[in-house]
Write a protein that holds these residues in place. Structure first.
Motif, PDB file in Angstrom:
ATOM      1  N   ASP A 303     -26.352  -1.413 -18.062  1.00 34.70           N
ATOM      2  CA  ASP A 303     -25.570  -2.592 -17.677  1.00 34.70           C
ATOM      3  C   ASP A 303     -25.140  -2.558 -16.215  1.00 34.70           C
ATOM      4  O   ASP A 303     -24.396  -3.428 -15.764  1.00 34.70           O
ATOM      5  CB  ASP A 303     -24.345  -2.744 -18.578  1.00 34.70           C
ATOM      6  N   GLY A 304     -25.595  -1.547 -15.478  1.00 36.01           N
ATOM      7  CA  GLY A 304     -25.280  -1.452 -14.058  1.00 36.01           C
ATOM      8  C   GLY A 304     -24.084  -0.586 -13.733  1.00 36.01           C
ATOM      9  O   GLY A 304     -23.763  -0.398 -12.552  1.00 36.01           O
ATOM     10  N   THR A 305     -23.394  -0.044 -14.730  1.00 37.40           N
ATOM     11  CA  THR A 305     -22.253   0.832 -14.459  1.00 37.40           C
ATOM     12  C   THR A 305     -22.734   2.113 -13.788  1.00 37.40           C
ATOM     13  O   THR A 305     -23.614   2.808 -14.318  1.00 37.40           O
ATOM     14  CB  THR A 305     -21.521   1.185 -15.762  1.00 37.40           C
ATOM     15  N   LEU A 306     -22.166   2.417 -12.648  1.00 45.08           N
ATOM     16  CA  LEU A 306     -22.567   3.612 -11.912  1.00 45.08           C
ATOM     17  C   LEU A 306     -22.110   4.862 -12.643  1.00 45.08           C
ATOM     18  O   LEU A 306     -20.980   4.934 -13.138  1.00 45.08           O
ATOM     19  CB  LEU A 306     -21.980   3.593 -10.494  1.00 45.08           C
ATOM     20  N   LEU A 307     -23.000   5.844 -12.673  1.00 46.23           N
ATOM     21  CA  LEU A 307     -22.691   7.105 -13.332  1.00 46.23           C
ATOM     22  C   LEU A 307     -22.507   8.253 -12.360  1.00 46.23           C
ATOM     23  O   LEU A 307     -21.646   9.113 -12.560  1.00 46.23           O
ATOM     24  CB  LEU A 307     -23.805   7.469 -14.321  1.00 46.23           C
ATOM     25  N   ALA A 308     -23.315   8.299 -11.304  1.00 49.96           N
ATOM     26  CA  ALA A 308     -23.262   9.481 -10.441  1.00 49.96           C
ATOM     27  C   ALA A 308     -23.902   9.208  -9.093  1.00 49.96           C
ATOM     28  O   ALA A 308     -24.817   8.380  -8.954  1.00 49.96           O
ATOM     29  CB  ALA A 308     -23.966  10.661 -11.109  1.00 49.96           C
ATOM     30  N   TYR A 309     -23.395   9.941  -8.098  1.00 50.25           N
ATOM     31  CA  TYR A 309     -24.054  10.117  -6.797  1.00 50.25           C
ATOM     32  C   TYR A 309     -24.394  11.597  -6.661  1.00 50.25           C
ATOM     33  O   TYR A 309     -23.571  12.469  -6.972  1.00 50.25           O
ATOM     34  CB  TYR A 309     -23.130   9.764  -5.638  1.00 50.25           C
ATOM     35  N   LEU A 377     -28.311   0.962  -3.776  1.00 48.79           N
ATOM     36  CA  LEU A 377     -27.735   0.028  -4.741  1.00 48.79           C
ATOM     37  C   LEU A 377     -28.557  -1.252  -4.823  1.00 48.79           C
ATOM     38  O   LEU A 377     -28.696  -1.851  -5.908  1.00 48.79           O
ATOM     39  CB  LEU A 377     -26.287  -0.291  -4.361  1.00 48.79           C
ATOM     40  N   ASP A 378     -29.108  -1.691  -3.696  1.00 49.73           N
ATOM     41  CA  ASP A 378     -29.961  -2.872  -3.709  1.00 49.73           C
ATOM     42  C   ASP A 378     -31.204  -2.623  -4.562  1.00 49.73           C
ATOM     43  O   ASP A 378     -31.607  -3.474  -5.361  1.00 49.73           O
ATOM     44  CB  ASP A 378     -30.359  -3.226  -2.273  1.00 49.73           C
ATOM     45  N   GLU A 379     -31.786  -1.451  -4.414  1.00 51.88           N
ATOM     46  CA  GLU A 379     -32.950  -1.088  -5.231  1.00 51.88           C
ATOM     47  C   GLU A 379     -32.551  -0.943  -6.701  1.00 51.88           C
ATOM     48  O   GLU A 379     -33.303  -1.349  -7.610  1.00 51.88           O
ATOM     49  CB  GLU A 379     -33.573   0.198  -4.713  1.00 51.88           C
ATOM     50  N   LEU A 380     -31.389  -0.369  -6.943  1.00 46.49           N
ATOM     51  CA  LEU A 380     -30.903  -0.213  -8.310  1.00 46.49           C
ATOM     52  C   LEU A 380     -30.739  -1.576  -8.981  1.00 46.49           C
ATOM     53  O   LEU A 380     -31.140  -1.772 -10.149  1.00 46.49           O
ATOM     54  CB  LEU A 380     -29.577   0.546  -8.294  1.00 46.49           C
ATOM     55  N   ALA A 381     -30.159  -2.529  -8.264  1.00 42.65           N
ATOM     56  CA  ALA A 381     -29.975  -3.872  -8.820  1.00 42.65           C
ATOM     57  C   ALA A 381     -31.323  -4.496  -9.172  1.00 42.65           C
ATOM     58  O   ALA A 381     -31.466  -5.143 -10.225  1.00 42.65           O
ATOM     59  CB  ALA A 381     -29.225  -4.750  -7.820  1.00 42.65           C
ATOM     60  N   GLU A 382     -32.303  -4.301  -8.314  1.00 41.84           N
ATOM     61  CA  GLU A 382     -33.626  -4.858  -8.600  1.00 41.84           C
ATOM     62  C   GLU A 382     -34.234  -4.212  -9.838  1.00 41.84           C
ATOM     63  O   GLU A 382     -34.814  -4.898 -10.692  1.00 41.84           O
ATOM     64  CB  GLU A 382     -34.545  -4.655  -7.396  1.00 41.84           C
TER      65      GLU A 382
END
Length: 776
Positions: A303-309, A377-382
């Motif tokens: 769902d797009g919730t960030l988990l880790a860097y 993040l832009d790539e993640l959204a795509e």
């Protein structure tokens, strides 16, 4: 330009558009910079620079040079071997080279002569015998033990100056259960500040045993301390004066070797000495943005919730430490906003190389990592088929929260920034819908409003102090060691005092920074001035206002609690027709005490964790940004141009809209320079473009149309609700344009600067693939 969406100001002056108080002097050419100062009998100071990148000094013979007529003094490193540095924990610089030289341009000797030609002749007659040492141009070659480290203090015999290891939560577990992960391997060239005014210092040692130094510095207090430490002179016998400064951007925040050498030459000759660098010498002094390699992995749920860097970084430090320890921490920890990230791992290694030193440059430590994160993040959204705005809003830090590494978040209008810039840019009708070669992109930002922890822990003292004095003429003198370097802090300080006292701005006169009379402020860096000086100035003005109100109460026969300060007047709140003007109240207050004086100070509240490095990145408040950029790309040449930028910025309450808008526009220009072409270019260890002819700064015609949206609510601890707007406005523009390039031609650009040749090569590779972008 948009008026923005922040609420209307309830104040008489603050929140409006206040012209700079020194503006008339600057535009007429009468403002006094260091180079404008003339002292009788001044000698010319010059330095001899190393042609070797790394060499042991076997001998220095100055006898022929001393015999040149007109030479007053020559000094070398052995006379002043005390190491120094802006951070007390990393004193590894010396005034002049001691034992060996560490980069091409390192200072070996300094001369004071009657004129420039004599200085050049003398420098040419200094004889130096050296032994070559291994040269390190690539930081990766210094990660393990080497036979001849650049500094003995390198970690375990390597050239590693600083290593940071941090891990919060369980990153490996988060990566294992993530629905999607992306990886960005960012490569960033070093860039320099390119301020207008070159480095210049004047020093005068006088027969009374005092030393006065005028210098283009951002932090007079650190220079004052360092002169004492290296020269061995008590601080009370040293006077540091900061005239006008023609830009700094971090490049004038360190105490620099030439400032010390100039002072030492004056002590040796008993005469004033002036040392003015040409532009090439400024490039060799550098202390600019670090060349960086960032390897960033980002994990998220479906769902797009960030988990880790998961971040691994190599930072090239050049020859000295400078602010590098702080930069190494910032390059990791400043990734922690403006989003919630429950698991975080960071390894950062800053490595010495035989190149001009890197240091603090506008938004240092936060710029390169922000690019890698926002492009990721832009790539993640795509990958998740989400709109980039929706992904960011889902993960936005809430107000009054704490990050996993214990940053305290007070105010944040980040979601409001996202909403404002999404609407104003027409994002929904443009994203992935523009023709091939045209694109729109989003980039966001987060930065500190001053470092919560001071560099020097002893003696304990406020981070900013402001003194006021009002005398019978009705003028109010303001003293503070904060450094106006063109950002408008003198104007802000005067406006705060005028606002609190209810007087016209023209009554308030900010005095030149002079260590003899200016109380200590820690200077202009880390976006600290508005927040820290602003609070100190407000408290000083409130203390003086109390004295004036008490005097007015005596004149009017009403209790002080029933009085209010309005424009140039103190009056009874419920009977405003009864009152006295400012001068009458001032003169009454002076009857028993003479000139009115007051003082205000600010110290940030304690915060942060107890782990190693916990203080790095802690701040009393943080700024937030969301930028959208439109670009036009010529896919046949790789030439691109940002055409429009919408910049939504949360600085709390903007106290001087004119200055804030100028800071945002200037930050965008500087960020575009780094993105589009600025780079310190090397062949091995030799800098190839130490000139503004070859170091390409964007021209006015390359700037986009900019719409500034000031979005923010009052910060609960900032002066009148304000936060920083000096460095934070820079970081979002780089990824915004890079993401717009992807929208235009379908190419990700991990290497910065994105030059036309690099972009064209990537476009051609994309065209050769099986899936053309937008039919291109």
């Amino acid at each position: 330009m948009s008026p923005g969406t922040s609420p209307a100001s309830p104040y008489r002056l603050l929140g409006g558009r206040i012209p700079y108080v020194e503006g008339p002097l600057k535009v007429t050419g009468t403002a006094e910079y260091t180079d404008d100062i003339h002292r009788s009998g001044t000698l010319v100071g010059r330095v001899l620079r190393s042609p070797w990148a790394h060499a042991r000094i076997l001998s220095i013979d100055t006898s022929e040079a001393r015999a040149v007529p007109g030479v007053a003094a020559i000094i070398t490193g052995e006379q002043y071997p005390t190491p120094f540095g802006v951070l007390p924990i990393t004193h590894d610089e010396t005034m002049l080279a001691v034992g060996k030289v560490r980069y091409i341009g390192d200072m070996i000797a300094a001369v004071a002569t009657i004129d420039e030609p004599t200085a050049e002749r003398a420098l040419g007659k200094i004889r130096i015998e050296t032994e070559p040492l291994p040269e390190f141009s690539d930081p990766r070659t210094g990660l393990t033990p080497v036979p001849e480290p650049i500094h003995e203090r390198g970690l375990l015999g390597s050239n590693i100056q600083k290593q940071v290891l941090q891990h919060f939560g369980d990153v490996d577990a988060a990566l294992a259960r993530a629905a999607v992960t992306v990886r960005v391997r960012g490569q960033f060239a070093g860039v320099t500040h390119a301020f207008t005014e070159p480095l210049v210092t004047i020093a005068e040692a006088t027969p009374d045993g005092r030393l006065t130094v005028w210098s283009a510095t951002q932090v007079p207090h650190y220079l004052h301390r360092t002169l004492h430490e290296v020269l061995g002179i008590p601080m009370h016998r040293i006077r540091v004066i900061k005239p006008e400064v023609g830009g700094g951007f971090g490049g004038k925040s360190d105490p620099l070797p030439h400032e010390l050498a100039c002072a030492a030459l004056s002590i040796a000759t008993g005469r004033p000495v002036k040392m003015l660098f040409d532009r090439e010498e400024v490039f060799y002094t550098n202390h600019g943005r670090h060349p960086t390699q960032n390897d960033v992995r980002i994990a998220a749920e479906a769902d797009g919730t960030l988990l880790a860097y998961d971040i691994d970084t190599i930072i090239e430090g050049g020859a000295w430490s400078s602010f590098g320890t702080v930069t190494t921490y910032y390059n990791g920890v400043l990734a922690m906003g403006p989003y919630r990230v429950p698991n975080f791992r960071y390894r950062g290694r800053r490595v010495y190389t035989n190149k001009p030193p890197s240091g603090a440059m506008r938004a240092h430590g936060g710029t390169n990592i922000r690019y890698a994160v926002e492009v990721g993040l832009d790539e993640l959204a795509e990958r998740l088929a989400m709109d980039p705005f929706d992904l960011r809003e889902r993960n936005a830090l809430p107000p009054h929260s704490t990050t996993v590494n214990q940053f305290r978040i007070t105010s944040t209008s980040f979601k409001a920034c996202l909403r404002a810039v999404r609407e104003r840019s027409g994002w929904s009708s443009k994203f992935r819908r523009l023709p091939y070669g045209q694109g729109i992109g989003l980039g966001c930002g987060f930065y500190i409003s001053g470092s919560n922890s001071p560099i020097h822990f002893t003696p304990k003292m406020p981070q900013s102090t402001v003194h006021l004095k009002a005398d019978m003429d009705g003028g109010i003198a303001v003293h503070c060691m904060q450094a106006d370097i063109g950002q408008g802090s003198n104007t802000l300080m005067a406006a705060i005092v005028a606002e609190v006292l209810g007087v016209d701005l023209e009554r308030v006169h900010v005095q030149r920074v002079d260590s003899d009379v200016s109380p200590i402020d820690l200077g202009s860096y880390s976006s600290r001035v508005t927040f820290m000086m602003g609070n100190a100035a407000r408290r000083a003005a409130e203390a003086m206002r109390g004295q004036l109100v008490d005097a007015a109460a005596g004149l009017l026969g009403y209790p002080a609690e029933q009085l209010e300060v309005v424009h140039e007047r103190i009056q009874v709140r419920h009977r405003p027709e009864i009152g006295v003007d400012f001068l009458a109240a001032l003169h009454r207050a002076m009857e028993t005490r003479g000139a009115l004086q007051s003082s205000g100070a600010y110290t940030a509240p304690p915060m942060g964790g107890t782990f190693k490095g916990a203080r790095a990145g802690t701040a009393p408040a943080y700024s937030f940004a969301a930028y959208v950029a439109e670009v036009d790309v010529d896919p046949e040449t790789g030439v691109y141009r940002p055409s429009r930028v919408w910049a939504a910025f949360d600085c709390g309450r903007p106290l001087n809209r004119l200055a804030v808008e100028g800071q945002i526009e200037g930050s965008i220009h500087m960020g575009l320079g780094q993105l589009m072409g600025e780079a310190m270019e090397y062949r091995g260890t030799r800098l190839m473009n130490p000139s503004l002819l070859d170091y390409k700064i964007p021209m006015p015609g390359q700037m986009p149309e900019i719409e500034v949206l000031l979005v923010g609510e009052d910060d609960p601890e900032g002066p009148f609700g304000a936060k920083e707007a000096g460095e934070g406005p820079l970081v979002a523009i780089l990824p915004a344009v890079a993401n717009a390039i992807y929208d235009a031609v379908g190419v990700r650009c991990p290497t910065v600067p994105i030059t036309p040749d690099r972009l064209l090569k990537a476009i051609d590779a994309r065209r050769a693939g099986p899936r053309p972008w937008k039919g291109g």
